[in-house]
Design an enzyme around this catalytic site. Structure first.
Site, mmCIF file in Angstrom:
data_model
loop_
_atom_site.group_PDB
_atom_site.id
_atom_site.type_symbol
_atom_site.label_atom_id
_atom_site.label_comp_id
_atom_site.label_asym_id
_atom_site.label_seq_id
_atom_site.Cartn_x
_atom_site.Cartn_y
_atom_site.Cartn_z
ATOM 1 N N SER A 276 0.927 -1.108 -0.042
ATOM 2 C CA SER A 276 0.016 -0.050 -0.105
ATOM 3 C C SER A 276 0.756 1.209 -0.188
ATOM 4 C CB SER A 276 -0.974 0.065 1.275
ATOM 5 O OG SER A 276 -0.113 0.150 2.490
ATOM 6 N N ASP A 277 0.356 2.240 -0.556
ATOM 7 C CA ASP A 277 0.845 3.590 -0.189
ATOM 8 C C ASP A 277 0.676 3.918 1.049
ATOM 9 O OD1 ASP A 277 2.232 5.927 -0.726
ATOM 10 O OD2 ASP A 277 1.155 6.752 -2.469
ATOM 11 N N TYR A 278 1.332 4.924 1.535
ATOM 12 C CA TYR A 278 1.228 5.411 2.998
ATOM 13 C C TYR A 278 -0.047 5.905 3.526
ATOM 14 C CZ TYR A 278 6.089 4.555 3.770
ATOM 15 O OH TYR A 278 7.438 3.902 3.855
ATOM 16 N N GLY A 279 -0.842 5.048 3.992
ATOM 17 C CA GLY A 279 -2.248 5.163 4.374
ATOM 18 C C GLY A 279 -3.117 4.916 3.309
#
Ligand SMILES: *[C@@H]1O[C@H](CO)[C@@H](O)[C@H](O)[C@H]1NC(C)=O
Ligand SMILES: *[C@@H]1O[C@H](CO)[C@@H](O)[C@H](O)[C@H]1NC(C)=O
Ligand SMILES: *[C@@H]1O[C@H](CO)[C@@H](O)[C@H](O)[C@H]1NC(C)=O
Ligand SMILES: *[C@@H]1O[C@H](CO)[C@@H](O)[C@H](O)[C@H]1NC(C)=O
Ligand SMILES: *[C@@H]1O[C@H](CO)[C@@H](O)[C@H](O)[C@H]1NC(C)=O
Ligand SMILES: *[C@@H]1O[C@H](CO)[C@@H](O)[C@H](O)[C@H]1NC(C)=O
Ligand SMILES: *[C@@H]1O[C@H](CO)[C@@H](O)[C@H](O)[C@H]1NC(C)=O
Ligand SMILES: *[C@@H]1O[C@H](CO)[C@@H](O)[C@H](O)[C@H]1NC(C)=O
Ligand SMILES: *[C@@H]1O[C@H](CO)[C@@H](O)[C@H](O)[C@H]1NC(C)=O
Ligand SMILES: *[C@@H]1O[C@H](CO)[C@@H](O)[C@H](O)[C@H]1NC(C)=O
Ligand SMILES: *[C@@H]1O[C@H](CO)[C@@H](O)[C@H](O)[C@H]1NC(C)=O
Ligand SMILES: *[C@@H]1O[C@H](CO)[C@@H](O)[C@H](O)[C@H]1NC(C)=O
Length: 850
Positions: A276-279
């Site tokens: 995932s991307d950050y968040g």
């Protein structure tokens, strides 16, 4: 805690109401065939040695602020120290003794396959030498659907063929250096605004957006445009994919089973890991079943306006979900197999460097910053620069696009030039120095990098003023300069005295967690910053030999001055990185003959592009409808017969090229049945026959819990609905994808070659980028790039350039049969055009219908 649970269930309701949770999941288990077979064999063996909580440790990072060391896959029992990741596309982020490379935009502007590979290799080797296992790069989405997209410069081009070349060669370069490339962002991440609900890391927007925007795109456009670069990169071995912040069709990218399971891991046969991307993770069980393999940074950062560090959808929650049967253990095994297959595929089990760069420039710091524990040496200041500045300078020079050059103004002839006037803040250094603004979030001094996470610290920055001055002094040329854009009187004075005026202006943009001068990531318009248009006109009014140099993150509208009689030359230099001034001098003085070509269109009006970002939300979940389909950038200008200022593929040289003798040869008439091969259903068995008792998954007494750290353990007193052997429901099926990495290998069969003769008929050596475009009929764009070939020509030299046409190049995506179909089999003659830009087509031919 309570508040968080409420918000979370609210989010859940929204997801559920807009896009009901699919009632069946067909989860591809990659067979690990071809050049992945050895890596898969080792990974499977490794995974079968792991306990449940050890497996969970490979899926969930330890949290955003938890550590400056390895933060995923830490298995003390096996002495496995774990993985570390770093941004990004222009080098190692946030440390020192690294290089700061040109942006993806410049890489694309070179149209040079060798340089695409070399820059990727150089970046990958620096990231590896710092001890990182994964490089969060390269970037291919955003592709640049909207010219104002804030992060477009990190990627390459709105043309999928050019993007595919740059992306797959960058991946090959990085991975040949030994690092796991993590291509990003998957997918349709074409604008910054509304990528987060509510506040975007403190950047307020006035509207009450409760979910990230949804990019809505039809299946044909998805395949032919936005997915195309991923085919090639996955075929080249891409081992990591980062899913994006946005939703697609109102389903979050990191929990979109159609996107991740069906398309990425199924149709494209992707064998690596999805992180995932950050968040950008919005659920636990759903994201696990939908294809997410690794949660980065582990915490669910979007939970609320005040993210609660250490709270995770996975970690102990994923352990529970496996124990209670919501996530089959074979799916967990698949996640870890993909992570470890990437590790073995890149040979990281042999002599891989130790992580030696913790947080920032500091030598000492907390190993566990959130807990303020273990104050120790975190940065060993390892110099990883090698001699990569040579590549940086070359990419910088070869990416400069010469847009105008009247009467041979350029290259500068030192014998005819007695005095140079250099004007504009963008020509000189920033008073704060090159790294003065965190993540380059300011526009001060010369612009050589956009802002956001796609940044690196400069080891130095050669600004244009110092480089030009150093060169001019060798020739005894007088140099005057004004770096204050509003000092009109002295600007006029310097301009009047100079034999040539070099005026600099820029336009900046970046990632939306920071804003600069009212620009919240995406650009507000295509206008130069700090009244650049006025500055240029002011100089031109007083100097009959004015050369304009633009540094920008994308196209700028030039109508206010481009036809000015005193403006004799214009250079677009993009974001050239640390060697900016040297690259520019190489071109200004003719040591390098410019050969860059625009990777997008420069329009006369911003509205001509027709595909703006959505600046205002249409509701709590902003809808970005890609109704234009395939028609972005030049495809749209061509179809609607809009005259651009400078077309896609345009760029001048100090010499001239003539084209002749187009020859089309049929290479193969291999047959191709488009029907997709059926996938095999697997029994989804897991290597470990799970027979657990609580001591296998509860918090061990030997570990003292660190603040904000995400653990795989379940609390001893937790209630687990159906503890014991996981049950796999009928609606969750393991399948074996029928496609090898990159999709059906027959798509890559070369069916035709096209050759042309190109002659340098000028008096200096130079490189030409010959471009091949096809007209595929069938309501496709009038011309689509399907080949380019860059070569160096001596004066008078003629070379034969060849273009290979793969089956996929001649095909369109059929949404009914869900496969690529050659247009010749639909009775379509294919128009073939070769030339020097998308509108300077010198030769044409035809591939006849079958
Ligand atoms: C999981 O990782 C943590 C560090 O994040 C480590 O302390 C723990 O021992 C690991 N658990 C297992 C079961 O290996
Ligand atoms: C957003 O929500 C606030 C507080 O609930 C409300 O006062 C405001 O009117 C809303 N704004 C819009 C644009 O709907
Ligand atoms: C999105 O919706 C469109 C229109 O229904 C459909 O063609 C496309 O396949 C969908 N894409 C995804 C990823 O769900
Ligand atoms: C893997 O195999 C494919 C197909 O043969 C090839 O094109 C590709 O270069 C190989 N990748 C690597 C990293 O060896
Ligand atoms: C598990 O997820 C829930 C939300 O579903 C969250 O409230 C809880 O804090 C999470 N547990 C951990 C240990 O992060
Ligand atoms: C299993 O655990 C997960 C994570 O805590 C939870 O989200 C899910 O609802 C649970 N499922 C069942 C059937 O209890
Ligand atoms: C370019 O050269 C032509 C022919 O010599 C001349 O008429 C014209 O004024 C020149 N233009 C500029 C901008 O110097
Ligand atoms: C362009 O946007 C900037 C802010 O980024 C603003 O100051 C300027 O007025 C805008 N220009 C036009 C022509 O809209
Ligand atoms: C061009 O520059 C000269 C000064 O060299 C000036 O006299 C003239 O007015 C300028 N032309 C325009 C159109 O501004
Ligand atoms: C996007 O498309 C949907 C479905 O066709 C439509 O309901 C919605 O109004 C459109 N939104 C915008 C902002 O155009
Ligand atoms: C060289 O070729 C260019 C492009 O075809 C043409 O415009 C130019 O007149 C030619 N020059 C000579 C000297 O033949
Ligand atoms: C489990 O134990 C912790 C600490 O001992 C306590 O705070 C928590 O309320 C307990 N939870 C349950 C469900 O009993």
């Amino acid at each position: 805690m309570k508040a968080i649970i409420v918000i979370q269930s609210l989010l859940y309701c929204l997801v559920a109401s807009q896009n009901p949770i699919p009632d069946s999941f067909r989860i591809p288990i990659n067979p690990g065939a071809g050049n992945w077979s050895a890596a898969y064999a080792k990974a499977r063996q490794f995974v079968c040695k792991l306990s449940l909580t050890e497996k969970i440790n490979f899926t969930t990072s330890t949290g955003a602020g938890s550590t400056t060391g390895y933060d995923i896959g830490i298995i003390p029992r096996l002495g496995f120290q774990g993985f570390a990741r770093t941004d990004g596309p222009v080098g190692v982020r946030g440390t020192d003794y690294n290089n700061a490379f040109p942006a993806g935009l410049n890489v694309a502007s070179t149209w040079d396959r060798g340089l695409m590979y070399m820059q990727g290799h150089a970046i990958g080797s620096e990231q590896k030498a710092k001890g990182f296992n994964m490089g969060l790069a390269p970037v291919v989405s955003p592709m640049g659907r909207s010219p104002t997209g804030g992060r477009n410069f990190e990627g390459y081009s709105p043309d999928p063929y050019l993007s595919a070349a740059a992306f797959s060669l960058s991946v090959a370069g990085m991975q040949d250096a030994g690092i796991i490339a993590v291509g990003k962002h998957f997918l349709l991440y074409e604008q910054e605004r509304f990528r987060y609900p509510g506040n975007d890391y403190g950047v307020p927007h006035p509207d009450n957006v409760t979910m990230p925007y949804s990019a809505n795109c039809d299946d044909q456009t998805l395949h032919e445009l936005y997915l195309l670069p991923w085919y090639d990169a996955i075929r080249s071995g891409l081992a990591g994919v980062m899913c994006s912040y946005n939703q697609l069709n109102n389903s979050q990218a990191c929990q979109n089973t159609k996107l991740l399971n069906d398309i990425l891991k199924g149709e494209l046969g992707f064998p690596g890991l999805v992180l995932s991307d950050y968040g950008s993770q919005y659920s636990g069980v759903l994201s696990a079943l939908s294809g997410l393999d690794q949660a980065t940074p582990g915490d669910a950062l979007h939970y609320s306006a005040d993210p609660e560090p250490g709270v995770s959808y996975w970690g102990s929650n994923l352990t529970t979900a496996v124990l209670n049967g919501s996530v089959p253990e074979w799916r967990l095994d698949d996640m870890v197999t993909r992570v470890m297959a990437a590790y073995y595929f890149l040979g990281q089990d042999h002599n891989y460097p130790e992580l030696n760069a913790g947080g920032g420039f500091q030598t000492y710091g907390y190993m566990y910053p959130a807990a303020m524990l273990d104050y120790t040496q975190i940065n060993y200041h390892v110099d990883v620069r090698d001699h990569h500045e040579q590549i940086i300078r070359k990419v910088g020079a070869d990416s400069i696009v010469l847009l105008k050059n009247v009467n041979g103004t350029l290259p500068l002839n030192p014998r005819r030039i007695r005095q140079i006037g250099i004007i504009g803040q963008d020509a000189g250094p920033s008073p704060q120095g090159p790294n003065g603004c965190p993540d380059r979030a300011c526009d001060s001094g010369t612009l050589a990098m956009g802002w956001g996470s796609g940044t690196a610290n400069f080891p130095y920055l050669v600004d244009p003023l110092s480089a030009i001055q150093a060169r001019a002094l060798q020739d005894r040329t007088v140099v005057q300069y004004v770096l204050n854009d509003s000092a009109s009187d002295v600007i006029a004075q310097v301009a009047e005295q100079a034999s040539v005026c070099l005026v600099f202006a820029n336009a900046d943009s970046g990632e939306s967690y920071v804003s600069v001068a009212g620009v919240y990531g995406d650009r507000n318009n295509l206008t130069l910053w700090r009244n650049g248009d006025r500055l240029i006109r002011e100089v031109a009014a007083n100097c009959s030999n004015t050369v304009v140099i633009i540094h920008a993150t994308g196209p700028v509208v030039m109508e206010e001055w481009i036809d000015h009689a005193n403006i004799t030359a214009v250079l677009f230099a993009g974001l050239p990185g640390q060697e900016s001034g040297n690259s520019l001098v190489d071109v200004l003085y003719g040591d390098v003959n410019p050969s860059g070509k625009l990777p997008w269109t420069i329009a006369k009006n911003e509205s001509d592009y027709g595909t703006p970002i959505i600046p205002y939300p249409s509701g709590p979940t902003p809808q970005v409808n890609f109704t234009e389909g395939l028609f972005i950038d030049y495809r749209h200008f061509d179809r609607d017969e809009i005259t651009p200022r400078f077309e896609f593929g345009f760029g001048m040289s100090y010499t001239f090229f003539q084209y002749s003798n187009l020859v089309i040869s049929r290479i193969s008439n291999s047959s191709y049945s488009a029907a997709p091969v059926p996938t095999k259903t697997l029994n989804g068995s897991t290597c470990s026959s799970t027979k657990l008792n609580p001591s296998d998954y509860t918090f061990p007494a030997t570990i003292s819990s660190v603040t904000q750290w995400i653990y795989p353990y379940v609390a001893a007193n937790a209630t687990i609905s159906t503890p014991g052997v996981p049950t796999v429901t009928d609606s969750i099926t393991a399948i074996q994808p029928s496609m090898p990495p990159g999709g059906d290998a027959r798509l890559y069969d070369i069916l035709y070659t096209v050759s042309v003769d190109v002659t340098n008929n000028g008096t200096v050596a130079g490189q030409e980028v010959a471009q091949l475009y096809l007209d595929l009929g069938n309501d496709e764009p009038p011309r689509q790039l399907r080949g380019f070939n860059k070569m160096m020509f001596q004066p008078g030299e003629t070379l034969t350039l060849t273009f290979d046409l793969k089956r996929r190049d001649l095909s369109i995506w059929n949404v009914v049969s869900q496969s690529w179909v050659e247009v010749t089999s639909l009775g379509t003659d294919i128009g073939v055009y070769v030339g020097s830009s998308s509108r300077d087509l010198r030769l044409e031919g035809k591939i006849p219908a079958k």
